[in-house]
Design a protein around this motif. Sequence first.
Motif, mmCIF file in Angstrom:
data_model
loop_
_atom_site.group_PDB
_atom_site.id
_atom_site.type_symbol
_atom_site.label_atom_id
_atom_site.label_comp_id
_atom_site.label_asym_id
_atom_site.label_seq_id
_atom_site.Cartn_x
_atom_site.Cartn_y
_atom_site.Cartn_z
ATOM 1 N N ALA A 9 9.139 19.616 23.513
ATOM 2 C CA ALA A 9 8.001 20.116 24.304
ATOM 3 C C ALA A 9 8.403 21.299 25.152
ATOM 4 O O ALA A 9 9.510 21.351 25.699
ATOM 5 C CB ALA A 9 7.447 19.001 25.194
ATOM 6 N N THR A 46 7.765 23.457 28.575
ATOM 7 C CA THR A 46 7.250 23.169 29.920
ATOM 8 C C THR A 46 6.490 24.359 30.493
ATOM 9 O O THR A 46 5.947 24.269 31.579
ATOM 10 C CB THR A 46 8.402 22.867 30.892
ATOM 11 O OG1 THR A 46 9.211 24.050 30.990
ATOM 12 C CG2 THR A 46 9.234 21.692 30.415
ATOM 13 N N LEU A 61 2.070 23.119 33.013
ATOM 14 C CA LEU A 61 2.300 22.149 31.945
ATOM 15 C C LEU A 61 0.988 21.840 31.252
ATOM 16 O O LEU A 61 -0.069 21.835 31.877
ATOM 17 C CB LEU A 61 2.830 20.830 32.535
ATOM 18 C CG LEU A 61 4.279 20.779 32.982
ATOM 19 C CD1 LEU A 61 4.509 19.513 33.813
ATOM 20 C CD2 LEU A 61 5.211 20.778 31.778
ATOM 21 N N ALA A 110 2.031 17.633 27.376
ATOM 22 C CA ALA A 110 3.426 17.626 27.836
ATOM 23 C C ALA A 110 3.600 16.649 29.001
ATOM 24 O O ALA A 110 4.586 15.910 29.048
ATOM 25 C CB ALA A 110 3.861 19.032 28.243
ATOM 26 N N ILE A 156 6.207 13.559 28.953
ATOM 27 C CA ILE A 156 7.268 13.402 29.964
ATOM 28 C C ILE A 156 7.202 12.005 30.576
ATOM 29 O O ILE A 156 8.214 11.318 30.722
ATOM 30 C CB ILE A 156 7.154 14.495 31.054
ATOM 31 C CG1 ILE A 156 7.425 15.878 30.445
ATOM 32 C CG2 ILE A 156 8.116 14.208 32.213
ATOM 33 C CD1 ILE A 156 7.074 17.046 31.358
ATOM 34 N N ILE A 201 15.306 11.967 28.156
ATOM 35 C CA ILE A 201 14.879 13.375 28.198
ATOM 36 C C ILE A 201 16.113 14.264 28.198
ATOM 37 O O ILE A 201 16.961 14.139 29.079
ATOM 38 C CB ILE A 201 14.015 13.665 29.455
ATOM 39 C CG1 ILE A 201 12.748 12.802 29.434
ATOM 40 C CG2 ILE A 201 13.670 15.151 29.535
ATOM 41 C CD1 ILE A 201 11.850 12.982 30.653
ATOM 42 N N HIS A 225 17.145 18.023 28.648
ATOM 43 C CA HIS A 225 16.468 19.198 29.186
ATOM 44 C C HIS A 225 17.414 20.355 29.453
ATOM 45 O O HIS A 225 18.606 20.165 29.689
ATOM 46 C CB HIS A 225 15.712 18.842 30.473
ATOM 47 C CG HIS A 225 16.634 18.467 31.603
ATOM 48 N ND1 HIS A 225 17.108 19.383 32.492
ATOM 49 C CD2 HIS A 225 17.165 17.278 31.958
ATOM 50 C CE1 HIS A 225 17.903 18.769 33.355
ATOM 51 N NE2 HIS A 225 17.961 17.497 33.055
ATOM 52 N N VAL A 273 14.414 24.113 33.006
ATOM 53 C CA VAL A 273 13.322 23.192 33.311
ATOM 54 C C VAL A 273 13.359 22.849 34.801
ATOM 55 O O VAL A 273 14.362 22.348 35.315
ATOM 56 C CB VAL A 273 13.395 21.925 32.431
ATOM 57 C CG1 VAL A 273 12.366 20.904 32.883
ATOM 58 C CG2 VAL A 273 13.194 22.300 30.961
ATOM 59 N N LEU A 296 12.634 12.809 24.254
ATOM 60 C CA LEU A 296 11.912 14.064 24.510
ATOM 61 C C LEU A 296 12.924 15.168 24.761
ATOM 62 O O LEU A 296 13.831 15.024 25.575
ATOM 63 C CB LEU A 296 11.004 13.889 25.736
ATOM 64 C CG LEU A 296 10.257 15.129 26.223
ATOM 65 C CD1 LEU A 296 9.240 15.599 25.181
ATOM 66 C CD2 LEU A 296 9.549 14.836 27.546
ATOM 67 N N LEU A 354 13.083 18.729 26.268
ATOM 68 C CA LEU A 354 12.271 19.612 27.112
ATOM 69 C C LEU A 354 12.910 20.982 27.207
ATOM 70 O O LEU A 354 14.085 21.113 27.575
ATOM 71 C CB LEU A 354 12.180 19.046 28.532
ATOM 72 C CG LEU A 354 11.009 18.153 28.902
ATOM 73 C CD1 LEU A 354 11.054 17.914 30.408
ATOM 74 C CD2 LEU A 354 9.672 18.756 28.514
#
Lengths: 261, 261
Positions: free
Chosen positions: B16, B18, B26, B30, B34, B40, B42, B46, B92, B94
């Motif tokens: 995804a 951000t 967002l 998304a 989250i 996650i 990232h 982010v 996820l 990010l």
Amino acid sequence: MTSLPPNSKAHPVILAGTGPGDPDLLTLRAVRAIGAAEIILHDALVDARILVLAAPDAVLIHVGKRCGRHAMSQTEINRRLVECARTGARVLRLKGGDPMIFGRAGEEIAALRAAGIAVEVIPGITAASAAAASACVSLTARGRARAVTLVTGHTADGGLPPQDWAALARLDSTLVFYMGSRHARAIADRLIEAGLDPATPAMLLTNVSRPDETRRLARLIDLADGIATADLAAPALILIGAALDAAVPVATIRADARELS
Amino acid sequence: MTSLPPNSKAHPVILAGTGPGDPDLLTLRAVRAIGAAEIILHDALVDARILVLAAPDAVLIHVGKRCGRHAMSQTEINRRLVECARTGARVLRLKGGDPMIFGRAGEEIAALRAAGIAVEVIPGITAASAAAASACVSLTARGRARAVTLVTGHTADGGLPPQDWAALARLDSTLVFYMGSRHARAIADRLIEAGLDPATPAMLLTNVSRPDETRRLARLIDLADGIATADLAAPALILIGAALDAAVPVATIRADARELS
């Protein structure tokens, strides 16, 4: 506490992008602006599932240029925006996609500023990003594309835009033509004449992110044939470039919609 | 009812975007992803205000390439992604901005697919859209820009990318260089050598959409000097093109940040 007279023009006009159609792709800021607006001027491309997020007593004005024979001119849209803002209401101008990419927002901003009205802009997901996500293919795959070029696929009067096709063909870029389905054959011909490999992968998408989205993968030289089977009334996007080599079928691509040979 | 074993790999990995930093940019999708994620991974870009939207028991893994001397390689990130997905958890990935534009998402998708793991992508607002909204200037003003070209401003090893500068200069396009501040002078020099008018307006932005956003408007020939006063550690974006002529000061542009002469 100060109470403002009705014509105080205290509210800037907000220009917001809704993204490609799916309400889930609205930003939080756009959702809030839609809920708070008293007057919403919206394009034909703004999905009905997005307009229902407006307050029950909001005034919705359709200013789309595709609403049939009585299409509203850009000059008329600009005039209506200024007129609405002068009532003192919270005015929201809603556009499909991102307002700053092929949205003629510049003309609306100029008209509002000339009338002394402040403007704020809320960006939206542009169709190229939504198409890449939907097809699960990066627009800038390393070794395949150094850039992404967003190009309009038609002029204001519906013709083929006078692009520098040689420069586009040389760029080593993923090319994304917005609303170009009508000129797909001409676009493919010009790019091939300019030196782009006829076997370059191309993808035609309609209704990106919506329940009726379609995707067709083809070679550049076959692009126009893929267009023949598409719904030309639907908003369409054409992606061209070596990066699309990675566009192998995924779960959400219908097998019958894939025509790469 | 079917109960799934812990290693069923029933969940696709979600990649995804951000957007540029402001949590308000967002998408609804998304935000939901989250909140639902169990792991996650990232990037450094982010924003912390976005990471706080994760579930209290979610595992957050920083895989940023700017986290100091022990930067994680892309190969290592790919390996970690596959490893996390194989636990059966909701994973996820990010990324700042839009994952499909300069995010190396293609490599992560390829690694996951090679491991038999499904992938879904949620697009994000790309920095060019956020910059245009923030500066209130359309990237495709009629008569000033027929296209928008998103270009990477550095190579993987930090050098100046081997662009076709002549093609870029000829495009009649708004050029947007991502992460190009280090090479601003070289970019300006190459474009001027390739024929772009030295008086073409250019804008340098850092930390787009964040509370500490800065914007500087200059001529192409003065671009490098504007860079000298910017925070080079901050994520930066350079916009170049005639469309920026419309970038007159707005309420949110600080007077001291505007250097057009």
